[in-house]
Design a protein around this motif. Structure first.
Motif, mmCIF file in Angstrom:
data_model
loop_
_atom_site.group_PDB
_atom_site.id
_atom_site.type_symbol
_atom_site.label_atom_id
_atom_site.label_comp_id
_atom_site.label_asym_id
_atom_site.label_seq_id
_atom_site.Cartn_x
_atom_site.Cartn_y
_atom_site.Cartn_z
ATOM 1 N N CYS A 58 -20.563 40.178 4.095
ATOM 2 C CA CYS A 58 -22.027 40.053 3.993
ATOM 3 C C CYS A 58 -22.482 38.735 4.604
ATOM 4 N N PHE A 59 -21.731 37.660 4.330
ATOM 5 C CA PHE A 59 -22.118 36.358 4.893
ATOM 6 C C PHE A 59 -22.016 36.383 6.418
ATOM 7 N N LEU A 60 -20.941 36.980 6.902
ATOM 8 C CA LEU A 60 -20.724 37.034 8.354
ATOM 9 C C LEU A 60 -21.830 37.840 9.050
ATOM 10 N N ASP A 80 -19.456 42.254 16.536
ATOM 11 C CA ASP A 80 -19.060 40.920 16.072
ATOM 12 C C ASP A 80 -17.552 40.861 16.238
ATOM 13 N N PRO A 81 -17.056 39.762 16.810
ATOM 14 C CA PRO A 81 -15.611 39.726 17.047
ATOM 15 C C PRO A 81 -14.787 39.711 15.762
ATOM 16 N N TYR A 82 -15.399 39.315 14.652
ATOM 17 C CA TYR A 82 -14.585 39.103 13.447
ATOM 18 C C TYR A 82 -14.809 40.121 12.325
ATOM 19 N N ILE A 83 -15.909 40.849 12.379
ATOM 20 C CA ILE A 83 -16.283 41.630 11.181
ATOM 21 C C ILE A 83 -15.230 42.667 10.808
ATOM 22 N N GLU A 84 -14.678 43.349 11.785
ATOM 23 C CA GLU A 84 -13.752 44.425 11.462
ATOM 24 C C GLU A 84 -12.566 43.902 10.642
#
Lengths: 225, 298
Positions: free
Chosen positions: A76-78, A123-127
């Motif tokens: 959620c923060f990301l 987003d590169p990191y969400i997954e």
């Protein structure tokens, strides 16, 4: 029958301020065809105009967010400023059925994965952060037997030990998020295996390389034998 | 068992704590600070919906934990999912599941809220994620009396209903809130779970004195009291369970314990998101404060 309809309209006014405005501005159009007594009709119009309805809506939304905040806080923060429109879409497509944290985590995770596949979220990191938090939630809520039953185990590891594979170094990524900071855009890419060990009842994290991973799996197989 | 004797025979418990998911460590390490633990069963099971064949599965982890607590402390059940006032739905499956949990964990009593939150929507349901007020009319009273009687016939421990918090006024109601609770309790046999913070919140937002509400309420029907704190939102004071007990609630607790003959328990509630405002010492301080008042009157 009339009470059922009254309650349904009341709920819809709580969930949607736009619908509430319609009841207030065009009561005949919205309410006249419904099976309501005159007293219920008047009550609904009066409710629509009360400032307390805004509080009901705010609490409705906060309570829907709570299970996600409990289980997927880093995700959620990301999402940052994207969270609100994502939640609007999610809530529109998935009316709240119950407020169970693990079930809501599962449902929202599936929704986010669909959004990513459809290219609506990039987003590169969400997954990887989502996968990490989902595994943590499963291990937090379920016993060893339940994890086995649900097939939520790494085949060759004990049920309370899981590996999440990251495509970026998880240490700076998760540390930044835990400090409520957006992670840097240039975190080292690669294949990283984060081991989550929940056997003590508290999560312990350890990075393992491919060699270590292989050794761990062999050890686990031998222990089982 | 007759309703009156059921209330009078409820076990005297003392001061307790509503369980939430930041509390396992506290519960294990500070068990001397509370006399019983109140649990929200709906948070501890997976509910696949009213139409599912294998509808409920209780999380083994929760069950293991509460079984261990039960060895040392009584447990009380405080459900949030029955939605007893939903006109279009009476969830007898939920009631049966509470009885199954009671068989596992032997609750001193169980309770739910005088409100509605669920609506059937075809094969699915909508949950409002907020407990909404019922109109205090004869029609609703009759509906609830039958449902409470059903609950009491299925679940083999006393049943309490909690006075609701509300942020809107339903106009033209036939019965006042306190009288509605008195009649519901008297005619259906349920006890009252008096949430003093709800009374305080309603009094602030709707301009009455909490003392007048307590004067009108039949305090001989009150078995349990809830105490909590809140915060301000959009010009209203809300029942957010945020941190310590609201100061005026302590006074109301004293007044209630002084006058209510069958009170068996006082439960401190806080929302897990406000744990940082309390932490271990803060939770203990609230429980100790409640205990000092409890020991003066009970």
């Amino acid at each position: 029958m009339a009470l059922e309809v009254y309650q349904e309209i009341f709920c819809r006014m709580v969930a949607s301020s736009a619908f509430r405005d319609r009841v207030l501005e065009q009561p005949d159009q919205v309410l006249n065809s419904l099976d309501l007594t005159e007293r219920e009709r008047q009550r609904l119009i009066a409710l629509a105009g009360q400032p307390g309805m805004r509080v009901n809506t705010a609490i409705h939304r906060a309570n829907r967010l709570t299970p996600l905040d409990q289980t997927l806080p880093l995700t959620c923060f990301l999402l940052g400023a994207r969270l609100q429109p994502v939640l609007e879409r999610y809530w529109n497509e998935n009316p709240s059925e119950n407020l169970q944290a693990s079930a809501e985590c599962e449902r929202f995770s599936a929704f986010l994965n669909d959004e990513m596949r459809a290219g609506r979220i990039y987003d590169p990191y969400i997954e990887e952060v989502l996968a990490f938090e989902r595994v943590c939630t499963e291990m937090r809520f379920f016993t060893e037997a339940e994890l086995r039953r649900r097939g939520l185990v790494n085949d060759d590891l004990p049920p309370l030990v899981r590996i999440v594979t990251f495509r970026h170094d998880p240490v700076p990524l998760l540390e930044a998020l835990a400090d409520l900071k957006m992670p840097a855009q240039d975190i080292t890419p690669g294949e990283f295996h984060l081991l989550i060990d929940y056997r003590s009842g508290e999560a312990e994290f350890r990075l393992v390389d491919s060699q270590g991973l292989g050794a761990l799996r062999e050890l686990s197989v031998r222990e089982e034998e | 068992m007759k309703a009156e004797s059921e209330i009078a025979s409820a076990q005297k418990l003392g001061v307790g704590l509503l369980f939430n998911h930041v509390l396992p460590t506290f519960v294990s390490a500070h068990s001397e600070s509370f006399d019983y633990l109140e649990i929200i069963p709906d948070r501890e099971w997976r509910d696949r919906g009213v139409n599912s064949t294998q509808r409920f599965s209780v999380l083994d982890k929760s069950l293991d934990f509460f079984r261990r607590v039960r060895e040392r402390k009584p447990l009380v059940c405080h459900a949030i999912g029955l939605s007893i006032g939903s006109a279009a739905l009476f969830d007898t499956g939920h009631v049966e599941q509470i009885q199954r949990m009671h068989e596992e964990l032997c609750f001193a009593w169980h309770s739910d809220h005088l409100s509605f939150a669920r609506l059937p929507q075809g094969n699915h349901e909508m949950h409002t994620a907020i407990l909404l007020p019922l109109p205090y009319d004869g029609e609703v009273l009759d509906l609830l009396i039958e449902r409470v009687k059903h609950v009491r016939s299925v679940v083999q421990c006393p049943f309490l209903l909690e006075n609701n918090v509300y942020y809107v006024d339903v106009p033209d109601q036939e019965i006042g809130e306190a009288e509605f609770l008195n009649r519901l309790s008297g005619e259906s046999g349920c006890g009252i779970l008096l949430d003093l913070h709800n009374v305080y919140v309603n009094s602030v937002n709707h301009g009455f004195t909490p003392e007048s509400f307590l004067r009108d309420l039949d305090l001989s029907r009150v078995v349990e009291v809830h105490i909590a704190g809140g915060n301000n939102l959009l010009g209203f004071y809300t029942d957010a369970h945020s941190g310590p007990v609201a100061e005026p609630v302590w006074h109301l607790l004293e007044e209630t314990l002084r006058s209510a003959p069958w009170i068996r328990a006082v439960t401190f509630e806080f929302h897990e998101s406000s744990y940082y405002l309390l932490k271990t010492d803060g939770i203990r301080a609230e429980l100790d404060h409640a205990r000092r008042i409890w020991e003066r009157f009970c």
